[in-house]
Every structure is written in C-alpha cells, then in structure tokens.
Scaffold this motif. Structure first.
Motif, PDB file in Angstrom:
ATOM      1  N   UNK A  92      22.394  50.324  47.363  1.00 11.81           N
ATOM      2  CA  UNK A  92      22.100  48.968  47.587  1.00 11.81           C
ATOM      3  C   UNK A  92      23.237  48.107  48.368  1.00 11.81           C
ATOM      4  N   UNK A  93      24.419  48.611  48.671  1.00 13.23           N
ATOM      5  CA  UNK A  93      25.327  48.090  49.274  1.00 13.23           C
ATOM      6  C   UNK A  93      24.847  48.536  50.776  1.00 13.23           C
ATOM      7  N   UNK A  94      24.503  49.585  51.231  1.00 15.32           N
ATOM      8  CA  UNK A  94      24.025  49.941  52.432  1.00 15.32           C
ATOM      9  C   UNK A  94      22.670  48.960  53.041  1.00 15.32           C
ATOM     10  N   UNK A  95      22.011  48.524  52.076  1.00 19.26           N
ATOM     11  CA  UNK A  95      20.736  47.657  52.374  1.00 19.26           C
ATOM     12  C   UNK A  95      21.254  46.269  52.334  1.00 19.26           C
ATOM     13  N   UNK A  96      22.527  45.830  52.043  1.00 24.69           N
ATOM     14  CA  UNK A  96      23.076  44.624  51.942  1.00 24.69           C
ATOM     15  C   UNK A  96      22.543  43.620  51.078  1.00 24.69           C
ATOM     16  N   UNK A  97      22.351  44.183  49.609  1.00 23.40           N
ATOM     17  CA  UNK A  97      21.704  43.521  48.488  1.00 23.40           C
ATOM     18  C   UNK A  97      22.895  43.079  47.644  1.00 23.40           C
ATOM     19  N   UNK A  98      23.981  43.341  47.914  1.00 19.21           N
ATOM     20  CA  UNK A  98      25.144  43.028  46.935  1.00 19.21           C
ATOM     21  C   UNK A  98      25.810  41.671  47.270  1.00 19.21           C
ATOM     22  N   UNK A  99      25.600  41.056  48.170  1.00 16.47           N
ATOM     23  CA  UNK A  99      26.311  39.844  48.622  1.00 16.47           C
ATOM     24  C   UNK A  99      26.484  38.884  47.542  1.00 16.47           C
ATOM     25  N   UNK A 100      25.043  38.729  46.785  1.00 10.55           N
ATOM     26  CA  UNK A 100      25.025  37.569  45.841  1.00 10.55           C
ATOM     27  C   UNK A 100      25.432  38.101  44.354  1.00 10.55           C
ATOM     28  N   UNK A 101      26.359  39.005  44.277  1.00  6.30           N
ATOM     29  CA  UNK A 101      26.689  39.732  43.001  1.00  6.30           C
ATOM     30  C   UNK A 101      28.416  39.877  43.065  1.00  6.30           C
ATOM     31  N   UNK A 102      28.918  38.891  43.728  1.00  7.54           N
ATOM     32  CA  UNK A 102      30.534  38.847  43.716  1.00  7.54           C
ATOM     33  C   UNK A 102      31.183  38.689  42.321  1.00  7.54           C
ATOM     34  N   UNK A 103      30.651  38.048  41.494  1.00  7.37           N
ATOM     35  CA  UNK A 103      31.109  37.882  40.035  1.00  7.37           C
ATOM     36  C   UNK A 103      31.036  39.193  39.362  1.00  7.37           C
ATOM     37  N   UNK A 104      30.058  39.821  39.589  1.00 14.70           N
ATOM     38  CA  UNK A 104      29.710  41.148  38.953  1.00 14.70           C
ATOM     39  C   UNK A 104      31.058  42.299  39.217  1.00 14.70           C
ATOM     40  N   UNK A 105      30.879  42.201  40.701  1.00 17.76           N
ATOM     41  CA  UNK A 105      32.030  43.207  41.365  1.00 17.76           C
ATOM     42  C   UNK A 105      33.409  42.972  40.888  1.00 17.76           C
ATOM     43  N   UNK A 106      33.684  41.612  40.755  1.00 14.66           N
ATOM     44  CA  UNK A 106      34.908  41.101  40.187  1.00 14.66           C
ATOM     45  C   UNK A 106      35.174  41.614  38.788  1.00 14.66           C
ATOM     46  N   UNK A 107      34.265  41.567  37.724  1.00 12.71           N
ATOM     47  CA  UNK A 107      34.386  42.341  36.454  1.00 12.71           C
ATOM     48  C   UNK A 107      34.675  43.732  36.656  1.00 12.71           C
ATOM     49  N   UNK A 108      34.235  44.350  37.609  1.00  9.87           N
ATOM     50  CA  UNK A 108      34.660  45.779  37.699  1.00  9.87           C
ATOM     51  C   UNK A 108      35.752  46.117  38.206  1.00  9.87           C
ATOM     52  N   UNK A 109      36.736  45.263  38.697  1.00  9.80           N
ATOM     53  CA  UNK A 109      38.013  45.643  39.335  1.00  9.80           C
ATOM     54  C   UNK A 109      39.058  45.906  38.247  1.00  9.80           C
ATOM     55  N   UNK A 110      39.115  45.239  37.149  1.00  4.86           N
ATOM     56  CA  UNK A 110      40.175  45.795  36.162  1.00  4.86           C
ATOM     57  C   UNK A 110      39.713  47.263  35.890  1.00  4.86           C
ATOM     58  N   UNK A 111      38.510  47.571  35.652  1.00  6.62           N
ATOM     59  CA  UNK A 111      38.137  48.966  35.244  1.00  6.62           C
ATOM     60  C   UNK A 111      38.561  50.026  36.352  1.00  6.62           C
ATOM     61  N   UNK A 112      38.486  49.542  37.624  1.00  7.86           N
ATOM     62  CA  UNK A 112      38.782  50.512  38.651  1.00  7.86           C
ATOM     63  C   UNK A 112      40.161  50.872  38.792  1.00  7.86           C
ATOM     64  N   UNK A 113      41.149  50.007  38.351  1.00  3.52           N
ATOM     65  CA  UNK A 113      42.421  50.122  37.917  1.00  3.52           C
ATOM     66  C   UNK A 113      42.781  51.291  36.783  1.00  3.52           C
ATOM     67  N   UNK A 114      42.153  51.049  35.827  1.00  6.46           N
ATOM     68  CA  UNK A 114      42.494  51.869  34.898  1.00  6.46           C
ATOM     69  C   UNK A 114      41.715  53.153  35.073  1.00  6.46           C
ATOM     70  N   UNK A 115      40.516  53.267  35.918  1.00  6.83           N
ATOM     71  CA  UNK A 115      39.997  54.358  36.323  1.00  6.83           C
ATOM     72  C   UNK A 115      40.842  55.368  37.132  1.00  6.83           C
ATOM     73  N   UNK A 116      41.763  54.568  38.093  1.00  2.12           N
ATOM     74  CA  UNK A 116      42.428  55.254  38.843  1.00  2.12           C
ATOM     75  C   UNK A 116      43.855  55.898  38.185  1.00  2.12           C
ATOM     76  N   UNK A 117      44.047  54.897  37.283  1.00  3.53           N
ATOM     77  CA  UNK A 117      45.569  55.398  36.348  1.00  3.53           C
ATOM     78  C   UNK A 117      45.084  56.335  35.626  1.00  3.53           C
ATOM     79  N   UNK A 118      43.950  56.711  35.224  1.00  2.00           N
ATOM     80  CA  UNK A 118      43.680  57.702  34.200  1.00  2.00           C
ATOM     81  C   UNK A 118      43.005  58.961  34.688  1.00  2.00           C
TER      82      UNK A 118
END
Length: 659
Positions: free
Chosen positions: A177-203
C-alpha cells in the motif's frame, strides 16, 4: 527494554484502539445500522465476554462460553471468505479481522484457532484500500502481544511463531500500500506504531537462535523504518545513508524507477522480476529478453536495501511456479549470491555478524520460496527440479548429508538437495552465519513440507524422500542449531501451546491448517504489476437501455445504415489495389499489451545501453591516456640511455646544430 505499558491497553486490560470504534461505526453503517451507541455497547459486550472467558472457573459456564466462542469463529470464517479467497457478497474483511483479533485474546485453543484463521485470511485476501484501518488495528494488536506479552516470557512458544508470521503478512501488505502511495492519510496510525518499533528493536536479540522468527521481525522493523520515515519525515533519505556505508552510488543507480504514487525507488531487479511474472501470466514472447536483462542486475542482491530484494524473490518465485526458465534464473541468481556473499565473509572479518544480517534474510527467504515451489508448482518437472536439481535424475540415490566434512562439494545449483549437501559440508562451530542459517531454513521447511504432504497419495514419492532426508539429518547431524530447527518446526505443527497461560492444548488431527503462505506471493505480484505496468485504457462501456421504443427504432435504423456503409461491393472498375486491403486482422488486447511491454522494455534497455556506452567511452579514454603516458615514459628512458652512452641530447633522427 520492551515498553511496560502500552497506549493500546484499555481499562479492562484488553487491546483497544481509538479508531476501533470508527471501524465498528463503519461496519454498522454498511449494514444499515448507524447508531453509535450500538457500536459502543457491542465493544463492551465483547470485552466483558473475553474477560469472563479468561477468568471463569465454573466448568459448566466455561463450556457454554467455549461453545459461544466457537460459533463466533465459525461466523468469522464465513465473513472472511476462507473458501472463496476473500471474495463474495457475504465477505466483510475489516469487520471479520477485528472480530478475530479480539477472539485471539481468549486463552487456550480459541486463541490458537483464531490466529490460524487470521493467518489464512491475510494470506489470500485481496488488496483493498478500505482494509487499511483494520490492518493498522491488527498490526497494533499483534505488536502489542509481541512486545508486552511474548517477549517477556522465559520460553519460546509456538504462538509466538504464529504472531510473527501474521506480523510479516500485515507489514508486507502495508508496504505494498505504501508503494501505491495510499498511506499518506494514515500518519496518526503510523505514529501509534512507532513506540512498538523501539520495543521490537530492543527485543530482537533474544531471537538470534531462531532465524524463522528473527527474519519476520527484521522484515517488520525494516518496513516500519521505511514507511514511517517516508510518510512522517519526507526529507529523510535512509537509502542513501545505507548506500554510503558499504557501496558507492554509481551511475547505474539512476536506472532506479520510482513508483507512480509512493515516491519509493523500485530497484531494476524488482522491476524485471515483476515484468517476468507479467510475461508468464500473459504468455508474452518477451519473457526471454526480460530474463536476460534480469540476469544483468544480479549484483543488486548485494545491496543493503534488501526489502526490494525480498519482494523480487517472492515475485520471481511465483513466476517459477509456472515456468521452468524462470525457475532456472531464480536458482542461478541465488547461486551467484551465495558464492559472492561467502567470499566477502572470508575476505573481511565482521565483528558481530550484524552487518550481514540482510544477507541471511535473503537466504532464509529463498529457502521458503524454493520449498513452496517444490510443493505448489504447476507441473511435476518444476517440483522435481526445485527439490532434486537440474541433473538430479542421474544420481537419485546419492547420499545428501556428507559425514566426512573434509569433502567440499561445489555449488552447482540451488535446489533443496544441492543446498543441503553444500551447507552440511561447511557446517561447523565457526562457520559463516549464512551457512548455518541457510541449513536451518532448509531443515525447518523440510519438516513443514513433510507435514503438508501427509496423506497425499499423488506426492507419495516426494514425501518419502523428504522423510528419509530428515531421518538422515537426525541421525548424522550433531550441530545443536540444526537439530533445534527440527524441534521448533515439530512444536509449531504438532504441539501448539498457549504462550500466555502455558496451558498445553493439543490440536485434533483433523484440524489441518496451512503452514505455508500459498497466495500472498500471487497477490503481491498482481498488485506490483498493476503499479509498474498499468493496464491500457481499453474499457468496454455498458450500453444504456433506450427510454422509448421510437428511440430504439431510430438507433436501430442508424445502426443498419452505418452497417450498410461499411459493406464493400467490389467491381472490376472499382477494385482497390492490394496495398489498400488489410493484410492482417486487427490486433487483440494481448497483442497490444505485448507491444506496449516490448516498448517499455526496449526503452529501459536503451537507457542501460547508453549508460554502458558512456562507461565504455570513459574507460577507453582512460586507457588511451595511460598508453600515451607509458609511451612518453618509454621515450624518456631511451633518451636518458642515449645521453649516458653517446653524451648527446639530440634525438636519434636529428642532426646536431651547426657550429
């Protein structure tokens, strides 16, 4: 360290989301019920049901709740369209995904069955932009279970493997979906995933011993890095930073193609793999040229932006399930990649093995791809070639596992048996990381292949050969890492248990589920072909029904007159010349598509030729300059020798000056 408290946990201690109520409102609106209090009441009932299911100790009440949960799963299976590949009037994927991820919070066998249903649906569901809110909710739920529950457990459980497999499918879909350019209106959803990315990287360090899990986690982390930096921070250029670390940016990088909407650079290797799949699907005669051009980009497998390389292997693997030439090209690409990456590991000493983690992700992805080709290819020749190799018919009873490690066989092809022979000869305590991870992936997938072929009488020979290979591995292989792959695969298939309650619940033998992703490769290839090769503007407009009978008669008369005008009456005087008559019939849609594809391929091929010609001219000019410099140095040496012997500074063909 993983986060202790997640913003996705509500007052009941269950996973929720601020946009989950929007999902419920949308579901009720589509079904004719637009009252928001109903969605809120349904949410409360669902949360109370899960809490009651997990906390009850009454056997009678527990049995009733179990029956109700099973009915809910059956309803979800129907809404997911498991028997119709996610299509049909009764299918509602966002609502069903939400229901299933809630049911996955019920402890015990309901959780395992719900996750299995969700994995099967994410495998074969079509790509639709309306699914994005539900996909983000499921992604947040899975990341929460991984970071806040599974990572904190002392032992490895089979449901953790299933959660990472589901996470891989979710983020694979988000990347498309990102390659098709369809994630531009979901910035709030991407921000909610960022804390998990830090925990995922640490674990992630705790899963180095399990490449099947670690590769999925690496894929999720890389996807989060790309989509978050591109959508949230448009000025970031992470790909350029990675190229500067180990590879120079040459003129060939200008051949990278940008997608029509996403702005992400698509590598020429991925583009040619999608073109090959498109040619196989449309039976285009341009397949040979595409594969020749694809082989020229095999060195791109050594780049660190490996997410495009994973997609390229996935798409080319789908083409290899239908075409032998594509299968040979895929095996040649992986052979050259393995030999080159192992040569790099021998020449340079990597401190932690982290710098080449992208390389063994590619190897692990290839082991899964070749196993799927061996199971699901269209013909028996393709399946046999994927398992035995190109020349396997000459020595079918050859001993695959080499007990004497001193023998070093050459890597001729990258079929399953050839790779087993190659990796088993090089396995040791101090071997390259690519060797033991590739060996691990092969054995792990062989166990799943053997389980998949149980009861299949048509593939009885292949099943017996896989079983014999596994038995030899158990008997002769002493490396604990490889034996661990067998144990983990068997636990995933036959001894599933709940990682959050440690209640061991065996699955009945008739509840057989899919252990490989059968359809996601085809879905991804189809979506990428629509992005990179948009269809021609040929649309059949529906005919409108006439409003009155007079109009119908009028249109009919006009049609008859036009048909009369098109009829040609030849006479001796008015007979046209042969040059005026059409020699061939008008081309159909597929012929036009082949011509358009040939134009696109020729266009990019001309660009590559121009780049190559400029490089050749630069090299030729440099060689000419070096040659002239060498001649000048040679002449100066001659003059020095002449002056030393004859004490003259004139040239050999010059007369001395007149005194």
């Amino acid at each position: 360290m993983p986060v202790n408290k997640s913003p996705a946990v509500n007052q009941f201690g269950l996973i929720s989301s601020p946009y989950h109520q929007e999902l419920l409102k949308f579901n009720f609106q589509t079904s004719g019920k637009s009252k928001s209090h109903k969605s809120r009441s349904l949410l409360l009932i669902r949360e109370k049901f899960i809490l009651k299911f997990n906390q009850t100790r009454n056997p009678v009440e527990k049995k009733e709740l179990l029956e109700q949960a099973r009915k809910n799963i059956l309803r979800c299976k129907r809404k997911l369209g498991l028997s119709s590949l996610g299509s049909g009037k009764h299918v509602h994927l966002p609502f069903a995904w939400t229901e299933v991820i809630y049911l996955a919070q019920c402890q015990g066998e309901i959780q395992d069955e719900a996750l299995s249903v969700l994995h099967a649906s994410l495998d074969h569901a079509p790509f639709d932009e309306d699914h994005l809110p539900a996909l983000f909710f499921v992604a947040e739920s899975v990341l929460h279970r991984l970071c806040c529950d599974a990572f904190l457990k002392e032992f490895l459980y089979s449901v953790e493997i299933k959660l990472t497999k589901i996470g891989y499918l979710i983020f694979l879909r988000l990347f498309i979906f990102f390659l098709h350019g369809q994630l531009r209106s979901f910035k709030e959803h991407l921000l909610r995933l960022q804390p998990y990315s830090y925990a995922l990287f640490a674990s992630r360090e705790s899963y180095h011993k399990y490449p099947n899990i670690f590769s999925n986690i690496q894929f999720m982390l890389k996807t989060l890095q790309i989509i978050c930096e591109k959508e949230l921070y448009p000025g970031s250029v992470f790909c350029i930073v990675e190229k500067k670390e180990g590879f120079e940016n040459t003129d060939s990088d200008t051949a990278h193609l940008q997608s029509n909407h996403g702005g992400h650079e698509v590598s020429p290797l991925l583009w040619h793999c999608v073109a090959a799949w498109f040619c196989v699907q449309s039976s285009s005669p341009q397949l040979k040229n595409v594969l020749e051009h694809l082989a020229m980009h095999k060195m791109q497998l050594q780049e660190k932006c490996w997410l495009d390389l994973v997609l390229a292997l996935l798409v080319l693997g789908e083409a290899a399930k239908l075409n032998m030439t594509c299968l040979k090209t895929l095996m040649d690409l992986m052979r050259d990649f393995l030999l080159s990456i192992m040569a790099v590991e021998k020449q340079e000493k990597w401190p932690t093995g982290e710098d080449l983690s992208w390389a063994w992700n590619i190897v692990h992805m290839y082991t899964t791809t070749i196993a799927e080709i061996c199971l699901y290819a269209a013909t028996s020749d393709l399946r046999k070639t994927a398992f035995v190799g190109l020349c396997g018919c000459e020595c079918p009873h050859k001993n695959i596992l080499l007990i004497d490690k001193s023998e070093q066989p050459e890597l001729q092809t990258t079929s399953i048996l050839n790779l087993l022979e190659f990796f088993s000869s090089k396995i040791s305590d101090n071997c390259d990381q690519v060797v033991w991870i590739g060996y691990y992936g092969l054995v792990y997938n062989l166990v799943k292949m053997s389980w998949e072929l149980q009861g299949d009488l048509e593939e009885d020979g292949l099943g017996n050969m896989i079983w014999q290979t596994l038995q030899k591995t158990k008997d002769y292989e002493k490396d604990a890492r490889i034996l661990n792959a067998i144990t983990i695969a068997q636990a995933e298939l036959n001894d599933r248990s709940d990682p959050f309650t440690r209640c061991r619940t065996k699955v009945p033998s008739n509840a057989k589920e899919e252990v490989f992703s059968k359809f996601i490769g085809w879905r991804v290839a189809n979506a990428l072909s629509k992005l990179l090769f948009p269809p021609l503007d040929v649309h059949a407009l529906p005919l409108k029904k006439p409003a009155a009978k007079q109009d119908q008669m009028k249109y009919r008369n006009r049609k008859q007159e036009s048909m009369k005008k098109r009829v040609l009456h030849f006479t001796i005087r008015e007979r046209p010349s042969l040059s005026e008559l059409p020699m061939f019939s008008y081309p159909d849609f597929f012929t036009k598509a082949d011509k358009e594809l040939a134009k696109i391929i020729d266009h990019h091929w001309q660009k590559e030729l121009e780049i190559q010609q400029r490089e050749d001219a630069r090299c030729e000019a440099k060689e000419q300059k070096d040659k002239e410099l060498e001649e000048k140095k040679h002449f100066q040496e001659i003059m020095k020798q002449r002056e030393a012997k004859l004490h003259k500074q004139t040239k050999p063909y010059e007369l001395p000056p007149r005194t």
